[in-house]
Design an enzyme around this catalytic site. Sequence first.
Site: not given
Length: 398
Positions: A38, A136, A170, A229, A273, A320-322
Amino acid sequence: MDLLKRSWAVVDLDAVAENIKTIKKLLDPQCMLMGVVKADGYGHGDKYISDELVRLGVNWFGVSNIDEAVSLRKQGIYHPILIFGHTPARFAKIINEYNITQTVYSIEYAKELAKACQKEDVIIDIHIKIDTGMSRLGFVVDDNHLNRTTEEIREIYHMPCFRPYGIFTHFAVADEKSQKSVDFTYHQFESFKNIISVLEKRGMTFKIKHCCNSAATICYPEMHMDMVRPGIITYGLSPSKELAGIIPLKPVMQLYSTITMVKQIDAGTTVSYGRIFTAKNKMKIATVAIGYADGIERELSNTAYMLVKGQKAKIVGRVCMDQLMLDVTDIKDVKIGDRVTIVGTDGENTISFEEMADIGNTVNYEKICIIGKRVPRIYTRENKEIGVVDYVRRNIDM
């Protein structure tokens, strides 16, 4: 393949093989093994991981949702696939068409799904999910709910549009070693066995009974039942700090980036920043082409380290983002294009996903799953590249 030398991950399929070999040593020969892939193979890429797991002899695959299941089928995976989570009933025909097994976890959902199956004139395989304490998904089986749950499962079991193939639960704290957690795990297991016994006495049998995640696969061999699993340990990481080192595991993924600029800054200069870092002395700063859009969270700002030329370099200023910046003042000859090891080994130093997770106050599971899709995955076997998945560029003619 030209990867632009920005950031990339290396996925070692030999490590997958070693981990599966280790897991199999824990199991009785008749116990089946599910490959849990998954979340795009826990961020490693479902295609190459699944192909490797087929080669290594897994019996089933586990995914979160219908899209992941269909993706495996379209990539040539023909083993049984169990969807752990919810699939909208309107996809009943797709479940049947792609020969997928669906989890059924409540009478309400079962009726909705059965209605859709009748409309489409299809029959689907199902596994019944039991809630023994995770709270759950699943049928609750404590004393107050046992009779009602038994009747609801009996109703589902005899619905003509379902083939009730398996039953599972689970564990919530199998990765914890305190006596309280151990006791709760045994409580869950006994509750699971009890509902199975009650159902069997009423003529309801299931070919596959399963409950063990990675932690239980390691720590509770008496609970392996028909299938285990293992998820996180397949990828070479421990389910928790408490279980680290119990079995030998080899991390499957390493993460790298590239230095794009090196500059000198004077004392008093602020970085990034928010100006949360101020240089106390003259410093040499390297800009690195990776950021929080690639999975390096802002929580690592001013705290985490990366490796440059085998030496630790601390992140300075906000991620930063990048991009992000490293203090490379004491590292000689750093230049544009040098490789940065974010997770992995360089020289005598190693940085792990666990270490990065600790700094970010999270878990290794999250760290591998959030690596961004613009980070290409390079697959290796015997230290040779055998394939690349580039999520951004695969549909671009460059």
